[in-house]
Design a protein around this motif. Structure first.
Motif, PDB file in Angstrom:
ATOM      1  N   LEU A   1     -40.485   3.136 -14.963  1.00 37.53           N
ATOM      2  CA  LEU A   1     -40.849   1.897 -15.643  1.00 37.53           C
ATOM      3  C   LEU A   1     -41.395   2.194 -17.032  1.00 37.53           C
ATOM      4  O   LEU A   1     -41.130   1.460 -17.986  1.00 37.53           O
ATOM      5  N   GLY A   2     -42.137   3.286 -17.175  1.00 41.60           N
ATOM      6  CA  GLY A   2     -42.638   3.695 -18.482  1.00 41.60           C
ATOM      7  C   GLY A   2     -41.515   4.090 -19.424  1.00 41.60           C
ATOM      8  O   GLY A   2     -41.539   3.767 -20.620  1.00 41.60           O
ATOM      9  N   ASP A   3     -40.506   4.794 -18.902  1.00 41.82           N
ATOM     10  CA  ASP A   3     -39.347   5.188 -19.701  1.00 41.82           C
ATOM     11  C   ASP A   3     -38.610   3.941 -20.196  1.00 41.82           C
ATOM     12  O   ASP A   3     -38.230   3.860 -21.369  1.00 41.82           O
ATOM     13  N   LEU A   4     -38.428   2.964 -19.320  1.00 42.09           N
ATOM     14  CA  LEU A   4     -37.806   1.696 -19.747  1.00 42.09           C
ATOM     15  C   LEU A   4     -38.672   0.997 -20.793  1.00 42.09           C
ATOM     16  O   LEU A   4     -38.144   0.459 -21.776  1.00 42.09           O
ATOM     17  N   ALA A   5     -39.976   1.011 -20.607  1.00 37.33           N
ATOM     18  CA  ALA A   5     -40.880   0.376 -21.571  1.00 37.33           C
ATOM     19  C   ALA A   5     -40.762   1.056 -22.938  1.00 37.33           C
ATOM     20  O   ALA A   5     -40.732   0.377 -23.977  1.00 37.33           O
ATOM     21  N   ASP A   6     -40.667   2.379 -22.939  1.00 37.48           N
ATOM     22  CA  ASP A   6     -40.546   3.123 -24.198  1.00 37.48           C
ATOM     23  C   ASP A   6     -39.235   2.821 -24.917  1.00 37.48           C
ATOM     24  O   ASP A   6     -39.140   2.971 -26.133  1.00 37.48           O
ATOM     25  N   ASN A   7     -38.214   2.411 -24.191  1.00 38.36           N
ATOM     26  CA  ASN A   7     -36.897   2.120 -24.765  1.00 38.36           C
ATOM     27  C   ASN A   7     -36.572   0.626 -24.792  1.00 38.36           C
ATOM     28  O   ASN A   7     -35.455   0.244 -25.141  1.00 38.36           O
ATOM     29  N   TYR A   8     -37.534  -0.207 -24.433  1.00 33.66           N
ATOM     30  CA  TYR A   8     -37.304  -1.650 -24.333  1.00 33.66           C
ATOM     31  C   TYR A   8     -36.820  -2.263 -25.652  1.00 33.66           C
ATOM     32  O   TYR A   8     -35.920  -3.107 -25.648  1.00 33.66           O
ATOM     33  N   ALA A   9     -37.365  -1.825 -26.771  1.00 31.85           N
ATOM     34  CA  ALA A   9     -36.946  -2.380 -28.064  1.00 31.85           C
ATOM     35  C   ALA A   9     -35.463  -2.131 -28.311  1.00 31.85           C
ATOM     36  O   ALA A   9     -34.766  -3.001 -28.852  1.00 31.85           O
ATOM     37  N   GLU A  10     -34.957  -0.987 -27.907  1.00 29.34           N
ATOM     38  CA  GLU A  10     -33.534  -0.689 -28.090  1.00 29.34           C
ATOM     39  C   GLU A  10     -32.685  -1.568 -27.174  1.00 29.34           C
ATOM     40  O   GLU A  10     -31.632  -2.058 -27.588  1.00 29.34           O
ATOM     41  N   PHE A  11     -33.126  -1.776 -25.933  1.00 26.78           N
ATOM     42  CA  PHE A  11     -32.410  -2.703 -25.046  1.00 26.78           C
ATOM     43  C   PHE A  11     -32.388  -4.095 -25.671  1.00 26.78           C
ATOM     44  O   PHE A  11     -31.349  -4.761 -25.689  1.00 26.78           O
ATOM     45  N   GLN A  12     -33.523  -4.537 -26.194  1.00 25.58           N
ATOM     46  CA  GLN A  12     -33.605  -5.850 -26.821  1.00 25.58           C
ATOM     47  C   GLN A  12     -32.681  -5.940 -28.032  1.00 25.58           C
ATOM     48  O   GLN A  12     -32.030  -6.962 -28.244  1.00 25.58           O
ATOM     49  N   ARG A  13     -32.606  -4.877 -28.825  1.00 24.04           N
ATOM     50  CA  ARG A  13     -31.715  -4.845 -29.989  1.00 24.04           C
ATOM     51  C   ARG A  13     -30.266  -5.067 -29.570  1.00 24.04           C
ATOM     52  O   ARG A  13     -29.484  -5.690 -30.272  1.00 24.04           O
ATOM     53  N   LEU A  14     -29.922  -4.575 -28.376  1.00 28.27           N
ATOM     54  CA  LEU A  14     -28.568  -4.732 -27.844  1.00 28.27           C
ATOM     55  C   LEU A  14     -28.374  -6.074 -27.127  1.00 28.27           C
ATOM     56  O   LEU A  14     -27.305  -6.331 -26.573  1.00 28.27           O
ATOM     57  N   GLY A  15     -29.419  -6.907 -27.106  1.00 32.01           N
ATOM     58  CA  GLY A  15     -29.318  -8.204 -26.442  1.00 32.01           C
ATOM     59  C   GLY A  15     -29.434  -8.119 -24.936  1.00 32.01           C
ATOM     60  O   GLY A  15     -28.910  -8.969 -24.213  1.00 32.01           O
ATOM     61  N   VAL A  16     -30.140  -7.098 -24.445  1.00 38.47           N
ATOM     62  CA  VAL A  16     -30.271  -6.850 -23.006  1.00 38.47           C
ATOM     63  C   VAL A  16     -31.699  -7.149 -22.572  1.00 38.47           C
ATOM     64  O   VAL A  16     -32.659  -6.642 -23.157  1.00 38.47           O
ATOM     65  N   GLU A  17     -31.836  -7.951 -21.514  1.00 38.15           N
ATOM     66  CA  GLU A  17     -33.146  -8.195 -20.916  1.00 38.15           C
ATOM     67  C   GLU A  17     -33.282  -7.319 -19.673  1.00 38.15           C
ATOM     68  O   GLU A  17     -32.301  -7.077 -18.976  1.00 38.15           O
ATOM     69  N   ILE A  18     -34.481  -6.843 -19.424  1.00 37.89           N
ATOM     70  CA  ILE A  18     -34.755  -5.981 -18.266  1.00 37.89           C
ATOM     71  C   ILE A  18     -35.615  -6.750 -17.273  1.00 37.89           C
ATOM     72  O   ILE A  18     -36.557  -7.452 -17.659  1.00 37.89           O
ATOM     73  N   PHE A  19     -35.273  -6.581 -16.002  1.00 33.89           N
ATOM     74  CA  PHE A  19     -36.046  -7.150 -14.900  1.00 33.89           C
ATOM     75  C   PHE A  19     -36.273  -6.032 -13.890  1.00 33.89           C
ATOM     76  O   PHE A  19     -35.317  -5.551 -13.288  1.00 33.89           O
ATOM     77  N   SER A  20     -37.523  -5.604 -13.735  1.00 27.98           N
ATOM     78  CA  SER A  20     -37.806  -4.634 -12.674  1.00 27.98           C
ATOM     79  C   SER A  20     -38.139  -5.417 -11.412  1.00 27.98           C
ATOM     80  O   SER A  20     -38.678  -6.528 -11.478  1.00 27.98           O
ATOM     81  N   VAL A  21     -37.789  -4.843 -10.258  1.00 32.22           N
ATOM     82  CA  VAL A  21     -37.999  -5.534  -8.980  1.00 32.22           C
ATOM     83  C   VAL A  21     -38.490  -4.532  -7.945  1.00 32.22           C
ATOM     84  O   VAL A  21     -37.903  -3.452  -7.782  1.00 32.22           O
ATOM     85  N   SER A  22     -39.546  -4.894  -7.243  1.00 37.17           N
ATOM     86  CA  SER A  22     -39.940  -4.182  -6.028  1.00 37.17           C
ATOM     87  C   SER A  22     -40.342  -5.226  -4.998  1.00 37.17           C
ATOM     88  O   SER A  22     -40.495  -6.401  -5.325  1.00 37.17           O
ATOM     89  N   THR A  23     -40.540  -4.785  -3.784  1.00 35.22           N
ATOM     90  CA  THR A  23     -40.930  -5.720  -2.729  1.00 35.22           C
ATOM     91  C   THR A  23     -42.437  -5.987  -2.736  1.00 35.22           C
ATOM     92  O   THR A  23     -42.940  -6.689  -1.872  1.00 35.22           O
TER      93      THR A  23
END
Length: 186
Positions: free
Chosen positions: A50-72
């Protein structure tokens, strides 16, 4: 197999931006989305992912990608984890609580009898169709940079019908245009 299948309907509560928000399958349509399942909050490999995704979140956003993490875990547990972990405190994307396991089962990553999700990663296109999926074993963490490469390849293929991205393709590399003339020549 979920690849090339439309996601199933769901509604859930997530923790995002210091608030509890409602999230549904409709929120994954109209844009690219990554749905990122992990076993549990307050564990070992999960916060690194989750930290790795957080560190790269701006790049995902630049590509128009939203992230949703899921656990139970519940959205309340996500809030507590966000407030007590420096690593998880960096997370700006939605952390969906799935205590009933509905979403986890819809994506086929529920560990029945344990009530936990496998490490499943799903890339969903703007039509709500799964374009990529990967499930890893408990001890194998994922890599956000490699996921970004796969997102770029999926977006390229969608934008360039008739072209495909070969192994190790990186943005700007040559692609292939499958044809009878290429058979046996690669």
């Amino acid at each position: 197999m979920l690849v090339n299948s439309e996601i199933q309907p769901f509604t859930a509560t997530a923790f995002k931006g210091g608030e509890f928000v409602e999230v549904s399958d409709a929120d994954l349509k109209g844009k690219w989305s990554v749905v990122f399942f992990y076993p549990a909050d307050f564990t070992f490999v999960c916060p690194t992912e989750l930290g790795d995704l957080a560190d790269n979140y701006a790049e995902f956003q630049r590509l128009g990608v939203e992230i949703f993490s899921v656990s139970t875990d519940t959205h309340f547990t996500h809030k507590a984890w966000h407030e007590t972990s420096d690593t998880i405190g960096k997370v700006q994307y939605a952390m969906i609580g799935d205590p009933t396991g509905e979403i986890t089962r819809n994506f086929g990553v529920m560990r029945e009898g344990q009530g936990l999700a496998d490490r499943g990663t799903f890339l969903i296109d703007p039509d709500g169709v799964v374009q990529f999926m990967e499930v890893t074993a408990e001890g194998i963490g994922r890599n956000a940079v490699e996921l970004l490469r796969k997102v770029k390849a999926a977006q390229y293929v969608r934008e360039h019908p008739g072209e495909v991205c070969p192994a190790k393709w990186e943005e700007g590399d040559d692609t292939l245009a499958p044809s009878l003339d290429l058979v046996g020549k690669i």
